[in-house]
Design an enzyme around this catalytic site. Sequence first.
Site, PDB file in Angstrom:
ATOM      1  N   GLU A  80      16.482  39.835   0.688  1.00 29.72           N
ATOM      2  CA  GLU A  80      16.081  38.627   1.413  1.00 29.72           C
ATOM      3  C   GLU A  80      14.607  38.670   1.794  1.00 29.72           C
ATOM      4  OE1 GLU A  80      17.604  35.827   1.852  1.00 29.72           O
ATOM      5  OE2 GLU A  80      19.599  36.391   1.151  1.00 29.72           O
ATOM      6  N   GLU A 128      12.395  35.645   0.365  1.00 35.37           N
ATOM      7  CA  GLU A 128      11.903  34.620   1.287  1.00 35.37           C
ATOM      8  C   GLU A 128      10.422  34.739   1.602  1.00 35.37           C
ATOM      9  OE1 GLU A 128      14.448  34.350   4.719  1.00 35.37           O
ATOM     10  OE2 GLU A 128      15.927  33.227   3.569  1.00 35.37           O
ATOM     11  N   ARG A 179      17.174  23.306   9.532  1.00 37.18           N
ATOM     12  CA  ARG A 179      18.590  23.641   9.674  1.00 37.18           C
ATOM     13  C   ARG A 179      19.367  22.363   9.965  1.00 37.18           C
ATOM     14  NH1 ARG A 179      19.618  28.175   7.050  1.00 37.18           N
ATOM     15  NH2 ARG A 179      18.338  29.913   7.762  1.00 37.18           N
ATOM     16  N   ALA A 209      16.067  36.125   6.565  1.00 35.29           N
ATOM     17  CA  ALA A 209      17.488  36.405   6.774  1.00 35.29           C
ATOM     18  C   ALA A 209      18.306  35.830   5.629  1.00 35.29           C
ATOM     19  CB  ALA A 209      17.947  35.800   8.100  1.00 35.29           C
TER      20      ALA A 209
END
Length: 194
Positions: free
Chosen positions: A92, A96, A63, A75
């Site tokens: 999602e 993911e 991040r 998410a």
Amino acid sequence: MPHEFRVLASEPVYEGRVIALRRDTVAMPGGGDSVREVVSHPGAVAVVALDDEDRVVLLRQYRHPVGRHLWELPAGLRDADGEPPLETAKRELAEEVMLRADRWSLLTEVYNSPGFCDELVLVYLAEGLAEVARPDGFVVEHEERDMTVERVPLADAVQRVFDGDIRNSSAVTGILAAAQVRSGSPRVRPADAS
């Protein structure tokens, strides 16, 4: 009588791909006004995916705003026009971590930073997991190419929250809520509630 916080003026400051920033002038109690900068966000979903062994699916993703990798739940943004939040969560989860779930519940909803941002995250509980292929057209790119996926016993994930290893707000909220549900006390809402 509660004060009515009326917006007296609103000025757009920035419009980006995901967020927008505006400056609102708001009527304050006792007279006068104050300027508030507001980040507009489309909202997001997060998924506590629990397998039959009560392990939660976690992913480690870089991040950039915090300059580090964080342990998170699957998410994503609610950025697909007209897509209901539950469908976003299902998409999602498949994109993911290549999973689907037979049972869905809404664990909780959380405003991450309501002092300056209107982002609302709906946190779902997904159970009855099975592997699926990634949806057609989905391409793994950017930070997602560097993700690590693990299944962690729920009790261990709870301890990792308290150890400071899991700091993502949706993950903290979702893991603790799921652990409380597993303890048998709260009732969860249907997946389409909100």
